[in-house]
Design a protein around this motif. Sequence first.
Motif, short mmCIF file in Angstrom:
data_model
loop_
_atom_site.label_atom_id
_atom_site.label_comp_id
_atom_site.label_asym_id
_atom_site.label_seq_id
_atom_site.Cartn_x
_atom_site.Cartn_y
_atom_site.Cartn_z
N MET A 217 0.83 -1.21 0.00
CA MET A 217 0.00 0.00 0.00
C MET A 217 0.87 1.26 0.00
O MET A 217 0.64 2.18 -0.79
CB MET A 217 -0.92 0.00 1.23
CG MET A 217 -1.77 1.26 1.34
SD MET A 217 -2.71 1.58 -0.18
CE MET A 217 -4.12 0.50 0.05
N ILE A 218 1.87 1.30 0.88
CA ILE A 218 2.74 2.48 0.89
C ILE A 218 3.46 2.57 -0.46
O ILE A 218 3.57 3.65 -1.04
CB ILE A 218 3.75 2.41 2.05
CG1 ILE A 218 3.02 2.37 3.39
CG2 ILE A 218 4.70 3.61 2.00
CD1 ILE A 218 3.93 2.13 4.60
N GLY A 219 3.95 1.45 -0.95
CA GLY A 219 4.61 1.43 -2.25
C GLY A 219 3.71 1.97 -3.35
O GLY A 219 4.12 2.78 -4.18
N THR A 220 2.45 1.52 -3.36
CA THR A 220 1.52 2.01 -4.37
C THR A 220 1.30 3.52 -4.22
O THR A 220 1.30 4.26 -5.21
CB THR A 220 0.18 1.27 -4.24
OG1 THR A 220 0.40 -0.13 -4.41
CG2 THR A 220 -0.82 1.74 -5.28
N ALA A 221 1.15 3.96 -2.98
CA ALA A 221 0.89 5.39 -2.74
C ALA A 221 2.06 6.24 -3.22
O ALA A 221 1.87 7.23 -3.93
CB ALA A 221 0.63 5.63 -1.25
N GLN A 325 -2.31 10.40 1.01
CA GLN A 325 -2.52 11.78 1.43
C GLN A 325 -1.35 12.26 2.30
O GLN A 325 -0.89 13.39 2.17
CB GLN A 325 -3.82 11.85 2.23
CG GLN A 325 -4.46 13.21 2.25
CD GLN A 325 -5.73 13.20 3.08
OE1 GLN A 325 -5.82 12.57 4.13
NE2 GLN A 325 -6.74 13.90 2.61
N PHE A 326 -0.89 11.39 3.18
CA PHE A 326 0.21 11.73 4.07
C PHE A 326 1.46 12.13 3.30
O PHE A 326 2.21 13.00 3.71
CB PHE A 326 0.51 10.53 4.99
CG PHE A 326 1.67 10.72 5.92
CD1 PHE A 326 1.60 11.64 6.96
CD2 PHE A 326 2.84 9.98 5.77
CE1 PHE A 326 2.66 11.80 7.84
CE2 PHE A 326 3.91 10.15 6.64
CZ PHE A 326 3.82 11.06 7.67
N GLU A 330 1.30 19.41 1.65
CA GLU A 330 0.32 19.92 2.58
C GLU A 330 -0.86 20.61 1.88
O GLU A 330 -2.01 20.44 2.25
CB GLU A 330 1.01 20.94 3.48
CG GLU A 330 0.14 21.43 4.58
CD GLU A 330 0.98 22.22 5.54
OE1 GLU A 330 1.77 23.05 5.06
OE2 GLU A 330 0.88 22.01 6.74
N GLU A 331 -0.55 21.40 0.87
CA GLU A 331 -1.59 22.17 0.20
C GLU A 331 -2.78 21.31 -0.22
O GLU A 331 -3.90 21.78 -0.30
CB GLU A 331 -1.03 22.88 -1.04
CG GLU A 331 -0.06 24.00 -0.74
CD GLU A 331 1.32 23.46 -0.44
OE1 GLU A 331 2.16 24.23 0.00
OE2 GLU A 331 1.57 22.26 -0.65
N THR A 332 -2.50 20.07 -0.51
CA THR A 332 -3.59 19.23 -1.05
C THR A 332 -4.33 18.50 0.05
O THR A 332 -5.25 17.74 -0.23
CB THR A 332 -3.01 18.17 -2.00
OG1 THR A 332 -2.22 17.27 -1.21
CG2 THR A 332 -2.16 18.79 -3.07
N LEU A 333 -3.88 18.67 1.28
CA LEU A 333 -4.56 17.96 2.37
C LEU A 333 -5.98 18.48 2.54
O LEU A 333 -6.20 19.67 2.62
CB LEU A 333 -3.79 18.15 3.69
CG LEU A 333 -2.69 17.14 3.93
CD1 LEU A 333 -2.04 17.41 5.26
CD2 LEU A 333 -3.25 15.73 3.90
#
Lengths: 333, 333, 333, 333
Positions: A217-221, A325-326, A330-333
């Motif tokens: 999941m982290i890899g995909t993100a 998202q993490f 930041e602007e897109t949070l």
Amino acid sequence: MAAAVVLGGPAGWWRWHRRVRAARAAMVCSRAMASKTPVGFIGLGNMGNPMAKNLVKHGYPVIAYDVFPEACKEFQDLGAQVTDSPADVAERADRIITMLPSSPNAKEVYTGANGILKKVKKGSLLIDSSTIDPAVSKELAKAVEKMGAVFMDAPVSGGVGAARAGNLTFMVGGVEQEFDAAKELLTCMGSNVVYCGEVGTGQAAKICNNMLLAISMIGTAETMNLGIRLGLDPKLLAKILNMSSGRCWSSDTYNPVPGVMEGVPSANNYQGGFGTTLMAKDLGLAQISATNTKTPVPLGSQAHQIYRMMCAKGYALKDFSAVFQFLREEETL
Amino acid sequence: MAAAVVLGGPAGWWRWHRRVRAARAAMVCSRAMASKTPVGFIGLGNMGNPMAKNLVKHGYPVIAYDVFPEACKEFQDLGAQVTDSPADVAERADRIITMLPSSPNAKEVYTGANGILKKVKKGSLLIDSSTIDPAVSKELAKAVEKMGAVFMDAPVSGGVGAARAGNLTFMVGGVEQEFDAAKELLTCMGSNVVYCGEVGTGQAAKICNNMLLAISMIGTAETMNLGIRLGLDPKLLAKILNMSSGRCWSSDTYNPVPGVMEGVPSANNYQGGFGTTLMAKDLGLAQISATNTKTPVPLGSQAHQIYRMMCAKGYALKDFSAVFQFLREEETL
Amino acid sequence: MAAAVVLGGPAGWWRWHRRVRAARAAMVCSRAMASKTPVGFIGLGNMGNPMAKNLVKHGYPVIAYDVFPEACKEFQDLGAQVTDSPADVAERADRIITMLPSSPNAKEVYTGANGILKKVKKGSLLIDSSTIDPAVSKELAKAVEKMGAVFMDAPVSGGVGAARAGNLTFMVGGVEQEFDAAKELLTCMGSNVVYCGEVGTGQAAKICNNMLLAISMIGTAETMNLGIRLGLDPKLLAKILNMSSGRCWSSDTYNPVPGVMEGVPSANNYQGGFGTTLMAKDLGLAQISATNTKTPVPLGSQAHQIYRMMCAKGYALKDFSAVFQFLREEETL
Amino acid sequence: MAAAVVLGGPAGWWRWHRRVRAARAAMVCSRAMASKTPVGFIGLGNMGNPMAKNLVKHGYPVIAYDVFPEACKEFQDLGAQVTDSPADVAERADRIITMLPSSPNAKEVYTGANGILKKVKKGSLLIDSSTIDPAVSKELAKAVEKMGAVFMDAPVSGGVGAARAGNLTFMVGGVEQEFDAAKELLTCMGSNVVYCGEVGTGQAAKICNNMLLAISMIGTAETMNLGIRLGLDPKLLAKILNMSSGRCWSSDTYNPVPGVMEGVPSANNYQGGFGTTLMAKDLGLAQISATNTKTPVPLGSQAHQIYRMMCAKGYALKDFSAVFQFLREEETL
């Protein structure tokens, strides 16, 4: 049968006895509920509650206990017997399912002052569906065996929704001869019951799967994020990955990028699904198992740290795919 | 057509001209080889050699160049024209494919003293199938455009075997109107030609896929290793992962644990397949792209380091799934 | 001297010529400013501004240029000559210092359409104090040498405060015989001028130091955080580390935990100091150098990713010791 | 005194009693050995052996036990009493020091079937110098307190050499009023005895220090390696780091690069020193503590994985600074 008793010892005798009852219960399945022998259920939280209800639906008289009395009330209304302690459950039922949040809770419920082992009957079948350290499962199994009873670990995969729908997956560890007896109960709550090997391997299978899940999941993100910044359209990138060697469940079934898929948490502001804090917990178990077995898990370890940081930064209750998202600006949070 | 010429300017005219020729060539496809216009091919290494041969098989007169003259000899025997420099190729062919080992080589072949751009004809179509930094692809595209020609990046996925069999996958970046012209040639060498977007996105797609591949391969290797140490049978664990959310190409198609699958490098002492050193190279490109775009890639970055350490520890030429072996105890090496 | 000219060639002659002038200038150091030969200064930003002022204070006539004209105005008032381009600076000064934000800026200033190299005089000494990729420093050095001039990289350590106070540290790479000539100018701006070796080693030394700094800062932050959660008093823990083998500059001089030390950014809400975004930039350079030289840097790479994530989470302008805050629970932010 | 007894309860009384004896023993320190009350010592391995000998040298009658009888033989020759179990030690001595390899060993020695707690006398002082999980130290302390005795954790820093020379550092956790009594014994074996706070903080301080040490050692190794590949002389680079913000104990006192320093393991093929396997163990404890307290330790975690990989690749018995060698190209191994 006599021979089996001799070979198997007292526990063997009870095992046979329980099987006869189970067989009888199965035969009369269409008859009244009272004809099934009762099943104990300890731990009626988010997961335990719908699981126990599915047992009730399948006609099992349930003997219930939870550390929070209010969690039991609903079951009283459903006709279940509510008891005062795990020991009381063990007195009234010789098949017990436990569903607890962590290793210390499981230790307390089994070996505590009012724990199951205080009054467990010889030959009882104790199934622990908690997700805990496999080393603790083994400890509990030893303690249970000393009392002449049988312990199996049977953690689940699938969340609250699957628990309600009765289609959890159970990964079961324990003596193989007992698997059928366990399966009889577990199939009331899950659509998939997999035998994994000796005690502890149910837990092992679960934490292994979740560790690889977290890594992919982290890899995909991070891959999707990098591709987007390099000018690729996210839907197109997902399509390319999914027809190539980068394909994984996180990319093709549960894509973390909003807009790529419907019906997944990323399409719903990362609500629902499998919480980041739960993933961090499972990765902690994987880490402890890896440390204890001296196994290098470089990415699993890093995944654990990333989910810890996310918990520290306000993502604890979001679905674990929120790592996308993490990692974004930041602007897109 | 006239309108197109006006709108598209000189390059537009050439584009049309080339298409007419291409269409004509296609129409006469069953006729003699001489009826197709020649195609330049620069870089006849492990990959370029079988790719160029497939062009020859499809009836294209090939104008060949390689920095090592012996690499060209074979093509001379096949009837290809061999030249002395990339510039010479550009003089004789208005469609050129380049297949080079690294960014500096690509720069040299395009913009060097005897590079393609010294003699490139207006309207030429230059397709670079090297795997290089997408930022370099963009630089080259700019330089090519200044000369009135067209540049597309079209890196491949699939190794030497796929190159021989003509079933590579091409990920293509560049002006969309030119895609059909590129596809005409690329389909002679690959079974899958995907348009990815503007120049550089072909590279982007490739390095994104390979980064996620490396992450899930290492993740699969460490997960399998952990599971085995926790007492799980490797085949059973693979089966469980593959029906669960940990599933990925590395677990279900290219499992790194010897004995789990047939016909993969792990079944053959990690020989063949995709070398660790090549994976390290692609991860280096991913890292550079991530650094340049300020994108956090925590696991991709760690994967890069692990493959670097493997190269330093004697795994350079083994298949990248040998990371399983790298993570296990020495005794089992 | 004639022999030197013969041996050293034209550049050698100019080197001698420049030295004579430099020696003459040094001799008359107490005389009027006009007696020193002018020094060009390109890049008058946060760092360049105070550095150039220190040259003025030491009596050097400064020929100034900045891409933002307003940055030059102040220098006009100080009596400096302001020019229209790097080329103009090169026309009027044979010793030039450049202080630019990134590799592309440095390339533009040296090799761009109006770059230094358009009008550089033979034998000129060009000192680049920017922090850039050492590979780019080497490229620039080659281009400069072709013009018969000398290039040295001399990045600084110490921030704006040190630039104002004139006590920067310069790490200098380039031909050793030129080091004294460079040192003459650099000592006007720094208290510490270290010769590191051939061109690029100044950059190398700087990015190596900053990579180790980032690693030990994050290490200190996570260690202090862990110790606090395990019940240790932070001041006591810092004391124990500092008398033990965990001691480092980040623990004993720049501790990231508020309340442990006075006069450091952690005592002032992480304001001032060395910004997270600058650390991320330097780690990016270290990463690129490591990738290019195929050097495994597992922790440097991870440190890079952590500072990238911090930039994405709102810490860009805080001191890099704010990683302590980043790793703590949200509630305490 | 009566008041103290009332306030402190039974344990308080014993504490006073023990102190009187200790004071008396101290007063007669110059007299014959027999005038000191005996001290138990359990665990006579590589570290325990020289530590116990130092107690003997300081005139303490030692009551010894080790799970391997041959380890005790030497002490019998020195006049120590050798016993059959930890329980026996507890019967004969009211001050006991334990030095054991791991958490399970410590649990066995304290709470096992023949453990200390079976026969511990009220008011006894039990000092555990093992390096174990601080959570286990707390568990043991609770069990010890229930028996009316006192437990302190006092892990050491410094290896076998320091143990022989009697200049270990002890980091002590436990009730502050007992610290003086513990210090009396510990100063016989160490030159530095630091009070860290409540039970478990001694362990916490030790594992925190070693985690930061591992991080900065790996950081130093990869930084030096990168610098060397970028053309820097290793001695010069070490000098630059050590006068800059990258400075740490691993760079200025224990540099991992052969040729930079004399008298360190890197100057002796990484023999002696602190073994990689021991560092891996301590990092495992740090990891478990971090997991249990939900503390993100991204670099500590990665350091743990790297030392695990090193153990798997043949470095288990080399000094932990051999990570420099691990990260370099194979050719140089």
